[in-house]
Design a protein around this motif. Structure first.
Motif, mmCIF file in Angstrom:
data_model
loop_
_atom_site.group_PDB
_atom_site.id
_atom_site.type_symbol
_atom_site.label_atom_id
_atom_site.label_comp_id
_atom_site.label_asym_id
_atom_site.label_seq_id
_atom_site.Cartn_x
_atom_site.Cartn_y
_atom_site.Cartn_z
ATOM 1 N N ALA A 10 1.045 -1.157 0.167
ATOM 2 C CA ALA A 10 -0.210 0.141 -0.063
ATOM 3 C C ALA A 10 0.908 1.294 0.186
ATOM 4 C CB ALA A 10 -1.013 -0.029 1.239
ATOM 5 N N VAL A 11 1.969 1.081 0.650
ATOM 6 C CA VAL A 11 2.966 2.356 0.869
ATOM 7 C C VAL A 11 3.522 2.710 -0.467
ATOM 8 C CG1 VAL A 11 4.732 3.358 1.831
ATOM 9 C CG2 VAL A 11 3.375 2.223 3.213
ATOM 10 N N GLY A 12 4.133 1.664 -1.168
ATOM 11 C CA GLY A 12 4.877 1.758 -2.326
ATOM 12 C C GLY A 12 3.837 2.283 -3.540
ATOM 13 N N ARG A 13 2.834 1.591 -3.462
ATOM 14 C CA ARG A 13 1.630 2.245 -4.824
ATOM 15 C C ARG A 13 1.403 3.339 -4.252
ATOM 16 N NH1 ARG A 13 -0.627 -2.910 -3.203
ATOM 17 N NH2 ARG A 13 -2.393 -1.992 -2.397
ATOM 18 N N SER A 14 1.007 3.965 -3.174
ATOM 19 C CA SER A 14 0.716 5.536 -2.853
ATOM 20 C C SER A 14 1.780 6.472 -3.220
ATOM 21 C CB SER A 14 0.152 5.493 -1.479
ATOM 22 O OG SER A 14 -0.826 4.836 -1.127
#
Length: 219
Positions: A10-14
């Motif tokens: 989720a962090v990387g995609r955001s």
């Protein structure tokens, strides 16, 4: 810029979505097939690979990247990715996510990290910033502690209230970079008066933070 992000959770995609919106090229790398959610960030490049292996990073073309972001949920992975990016590929800027505060001391230039981001530390700083008046709050650290972004909200009785920004004897190695006043962001000039309730943002070396705090809040 071309940016490689190791860790497509989720962090990387955001992070990828934000960078793409700002016009950058983004490659997301993850070893877990379940993390390869191309529909979630369709404009990014995707690579199913282990970012801790040289062969994977060769395939990712890390030598052509301006920035590498190690954003996995595993601090060991983030450290290895950072070290490889810096030492094997000479990536100019390496940003690493810290998941556990106890590991914070490892995330420095010896592991190839230019900027380390600790979510717990950042959240606690933002809480302090939101509720503190007259106290210096460190918001962010640059270049392994060589400089910090710090904030202080001027109390009604702060000694600099009513003075012009250019007349205040700011410490060496500190710079007033912005004044937040009534919802506005002001780029300070020498003639700008300082008012009670102003949020002052400084970039300052750690050595002068105490002197800066004393100057702004002494009675």
């Amino acid at each position: 810029m071309r940016v490689a992000i190791a860790g497509a959770g989720a962090v990387g995609r955001s992070i990828a979505s934000e960078l793409l919106e700002n016009g950058h090229e983004v490659l997301l790398i993850d070893v877990d097939p379940r993390a390869i959610k191309i529909d979630s960030v369709p404009r990014a490049e995707w690579l199913l690979a282990d970012a801790c292996e040289i062969a994977s990073l060769d395939e990712a073309g890390l030598n052509n990247c301006h920035v590498v972001v190690a954003s996995s949920g595993d601090d060991k992975v983030n450290l290895v990715v950072s070290l490889l990016a810096k030492t094997e590929y000479g990536v100019p800027r390496v940003v690493a996510r810290i998941n556990h505060p106890n590991n914070e001391w490892l995330f420095n230039e010896s592991w190839g990290v230019d900027v380390a981001v600790s979510t717990p530390r950042l959240l606690s700083a933002l809480v302090e910033e939101a509720v503190s008046v007259g106290d210096l709050v460190r918001l962010m650290t640059f270049r392994q502690g060589q400089a910090n972004l710090v904030e202080l909200t001027l109390a009604d009785d702060a000694p600099v209230v009513g003075q012009r920004a250019g007349s205040v004897p700011w410490p060496v190695d500190s710079a007033l970079v912005a004044i937040l006043r009534e919802g506005r962001v002001l780029v300070p000039t020498a003639d700008d008066p300082l008012e009670a309730g102003d949020e002052l943002l400084f970039v300052a070396s750690q050595e002068v933070e105490q002197e800066l705090a004393h100057l702004l809040s002494q009675h």
